[in-house]
Design an enzyme around this catalytic site. Structure first.
Site, PDB file in Angstrom:
ATOM      1  N   PRO A 111      83.423 -12.450  31.188  1.00 24.94           N
ATOM      2  CA  PRO A 111      83.161 -13.839  31.576  1.00 24.94           C
ATOM      3  C   PRO A 111      82.860 -14.810  30.442  1.00 24.94           C
ATOM      4  CG  PRO A 111      81.239 -12.482  32.012  1.00 24.94           C
ATOM      5  CD  PRO A 111      82.298 -11.557  31.493  1.00 24.94           C
ATOM      6  N   GLY A 144      90.616 -13.878  31.171  1.00 25.75           N
ATOM      7  CA  GLY A 144      89.179 -14.051  31.392  1.00 25.75           C
ATOM      8  C   GLY A 144      88.725 -13.220  32.583  1.00 25.75           C
ATOM      9  N   GLY A 145      87.505 -12.707  32.517  1.00 25.70           N
ATOM     10  CA  GLY A 145      86.939 -11.958  33.649  1.00 25.70           C
ATOM     11  C   GLY A 145      87.690 -10.683  33.918  1.00 25.70           C
ATOM     12  N   ASP A 146      88.086 -10.506  35.166  1.00 22.95           N
ATOM     13  CA  ASP A 146      88.859  -9.330  35.589  1.00 22.95           C
ATOM     14  C   ASP A 146      90.281  -9.791  35.931  1.00 22.95           C
ATOM     15  OD1 ASP A 146      88.654  -6.381  36.822  1.00 22.95           O
ATOM     16  OD2 ASP A 146      89.895  -7.634  38.124  1.00 22.95           O
ATOM     17  N   GLY A 151      78.807 -19.745  31.970  1.00 29.30           N
ATOM     18  CA  GLY A 151      77.908 -18.602  32.125  1.00 29.30           C
ATOM     19  C   GLY A 151      78.093 -17.542  31.061  1.00 29.30           C
ATOM     20  N   MET A 155      86.081 -21.854  40.693  1.00 24.76           N
ATOM     21  CA  MET A 155      86.908 -23.071  40.633  1.00 24.76           C
ATOM     22  C   MET A 155      86.507 -24.085  41.714  1.00 24.76           C
ATOM     23  SD  MET A 155      90.507 -21.061  40.018  1.00 24.76           S
ATOM     24  CE  MET A 155      90.112 -19.711  41.114  1.00 24.76           C
ATOM     25  N   LYS A 176      95.222 -22.171  30.413  1.00 27.24           N
ATOM     26  CA  LYS A 176      95.354 -23.246  31.387  1.00 27.24           C
ATOM     27  C   LYS A 176      94.030 -23.968  31.539  1.00 27.24           C
ATOM     28  CE  LYS A 176      98.116 -20.305  34.059  1.00 27.24           C
ATOM     29  NZ  LYS A 176      98.057 -19.494  35.242  1.00 27.24           N
ATOM     30  N   ASP A 201      94.466 -16.206  27.695  1.00 24.76           N
ATOM     31  CA  ASP A 201      94.082 -17.406  28.429  1.00 24.76           C
ATOM     32  C   ASP A 201      93.107 -18.249  27.621  1.00 24.76           C
ATOM     33  OD1 ASP A 201      95.571 -16.662  30.581  1.00 24.76           O
ATOM     34  OD2 ASP A 201      93.901 -15.824  31.715  1.00 24.76           O
TER      35      ASP A 201
HETATM   36  C1  LIG Z   1      91.201 -18.716  37.147  1.00 22.52           C
HETATM   37  S1  LIG Z   1      89.589 -18.122  37.501  1.00 22.52           S
HETATM   38  C2  LIG Z   1      89.644 -16.613  36.644  1.00 22.52           C
HETATM   39  C3  LIG Z   1      88.570 -15.680  37.076  1.00 22.52           C
HETATM   40  C4  LIG Z   1      88.525 -14.407  36.270  1.00 22.52           C
HETATM   41  N1  LIG Z   1      89.727 -13.625  36.445  1.00 22.52           N
HETATM   42  C5  LIG Z   1      87.295 -13.577  36.592  1.00 22.52           C
HETATM   43  O1  LIG Z   1      87.443 -12.457  37.092  1.00 22.52           O
HETATM   44  O2  LIG Z   1      86.198 -14.073  36.344  1.00 22.52           O
HETATM   45  C6  LIG Z   1      88.600 -19.130  36.446  1.00 22.52           C
HETATM   46  C7  LIG Z   1      87.278 -19.512  37.115  1.00 22.52           C
HETATM   47  O3  LIG Z   1      86.302 -18.471  36.943  1.00 22.52           O
HETATM   48  C8  LIG Z   1      85.026 -19.054  36.799  1.00 22.52           C
HETATM   49  N2  LIG Z   1      84.522 -18.746  35.454  1.00 22.52           N
HETATM   50  C9  LIG Z   1      85.119 -17.979  34.532  1.00 22.52           C
HETATM   51  N3  LIG Z   1      84.369 -17.889  33.416  1.00 22.52           N
HETATM   52  C10 LIG Z   1      83.258 -18.631  33.662  1.00 22.52           C
HETATM   53  C11 LIG Z   1      82.093 -18.946  32.901  1.00 22.52           C
HETATM   54  N4  LIG Z   1      81.895 -18.451  31.670  1.00 22.52           N
HETATM   55  N5  LIG Z   1      81.150 -19.734  33.473  1.00 22.52           N
HETATM   56  C12 LIG Z   1      81.296 -20.207  34.726  1.00 22.52           C
HETATM   57  N6  LIG Z   1      82.394 -19.957  35.473  1.00 22.52           N
HETATM   58  C13 LIG Z   1      83.345 -19.177  34.964  1.00 22.52           C
HETATM   59  C14 LIG Z   1      85.197 -20.544  36.970  1.00 22.52           C
HETATM   60  O4  LIG Z   1      85.012 -20.849  38.342  1.00 22.52           O
HETATM   61  C15 LIG Z   1      86.616 -20.728  36.531  1.00 22.52           C
HETATM   62  O5  LIG Z   1      87.165 -21.927  37.044  1.00 22.52           O
END
Ligand SMILES: C[S@@+](CC[C@H](N)C(=O)[O-])C[C@H]1O[C@@H](n2cnc3c(N)ncnc32)[C@H](O)[C@@H]1O
Length: 288
Positions: free
Chosen positions: A45, A121-123, A232, A203, A90, A68
């Site tokens: 994250p 980002g994330g998973d 975060g 989002m 993006k 990304d």
């Molecule tokens: C396209 S989604 C991708 C999510 C990602 N695949 C995941 O598992 O966290 C991107 C959204 O994840 C959230 N997000 C990702 N990183 C974040 C961060 N560091 N702080 C707050 N929200 C975050 C936000 O809502 C952001 O708009």
């Protein structure tokens, strides 16, 4: 080691954003005509230390990395200097590269390179379009693997002092995407407005006022605790806590910016006792 030159032009011939600078002659290691392997890798994250060991190993051995916008620079810096890096990041309303072109790029890179890392980002499989990319690779016979990452929901909640489930407060947790379609958020409101559950909205910043209105209209008490976490797990993390009734006005006043994550439910109240008392959580306490 044989060298393969590839133009990497997307199928419609249009070259956009960071991709433009990578064309016209990208040289990658060939693999005797066999396609390489694509790893769809979750980068976590934000905090680079939340990367998995498996992700680190793949990044260190990659020939090409397609990443990304939200991937931490410290994680990109773990790749050896020789690695080809392509930023397909993006931002809301500023799509650098359409998804179909990213899919096509992964296929082409895999055909030219031994090891491609698609760093997300994330998973990769949580609101990350990793499923679409995996489908494209499978359809073209490209071998791939998926490396899970810590998603924004569980990583950010834990770092902000909010347990997503708790025997006394929330027996279930729902993850939803809150982006607006034609200015509206189309969600299953009766299911989201249930008591004793935690709701995590990815989002959702633009749609926050509608989200809170609909939750109350569908029976969630307006006094239910809710939080927005900006950036975060990073040193620039800000956390705003309020209730479903008060949060939209608080967020407007604080001018938060994406990426943000919304957490709704009784568990948010535990933050007072947990966040500021856990070691290294100072950044989580700055904006209340
Ligand atoms: C396209 S989604 C991708 C999510 C990602 N695949 C995941 O598992 O966290 C991107 C959204 O994840 C959230 N997000 C990702 N990183 C974040 C961060 N560091 N702080 C707050 N929200 C975050 C936000 O809502 C952001 O708009």
């Amino acid at each position: 080691m044989d060298e393969v030159a590839t133009s990497l032009k997307p199928p419609d011939g249009v070259v956009r954003g960071g991709f433009r600078s990578q064309v016209p002659a990208i040289r990658l290691r060939g693999n005797g005509g066999k396609p390489g392997v694509v790893a769809l890798v979750g980068a976590g994250p934000g905090d680079p230390e939340l990367l998995t060991l498996k992700a680190l190993r793949l990044i260190e051995r990659a020939d090409a990395i397609v990443h990304d916008r939200l991937v931490a620079p410290e994680i990109l810096a773990l790749a050896p200097p020789r690695v080809l890096r392509i930023d397909v990041g993006k931002a809301r309303n500023r799509h650098t590269l359409p998804q179909g072109e990213i899919n096509a790029m992964l296929v082409r890179l895999a055909r030219a390179a031994n090891r491609v890392v698609r760093l997300k980002g994330g998973d990769p499989y949580i609101f990350g379009r990793g499923g679409e990319e995996a489908e494209a690779l499978a359809a073209h016979g490209i071998p791939f693997e998926v490396v899970p990452g810590i998603s924004a929901a569980n990583g950010i909640a834990a770092c902000a002092g909010i347990p997503l489930t708790h025997r006394d407060h929330a027996q279930s947790c729902m993850f939803v995407a809150g982006h607006l379609k034609d200015g509206r958020m189309e969600l299953d409101w009766p299911a989201l407005a249930r008591a004793h559950q935690t709701l995590v909205v990815y989002m959702g910043l633009l749609g926050l006022p509608q989200l809170c209105r609909e939750l109350v209209a569908h029976g969630l008490p307006g006094s239910t605790a809710a939080a927005v976490v900006e950036r975060g797990t990073t040193p620039r993390q800000r956390v705003l806590v309020g209730t479903v009734e008060t949060l939209p006005a608080r967020v407007r006043a604080a001018t938060l910016e994406p990426p943000t994550l919304i957490i709704v439910g009784e568990v948010v109240n535990l933050r007072d006792a947990l966040a500021c008392r856990s070691a290294g959580a100072e950044a989580a306490c700055i904006a209340d």
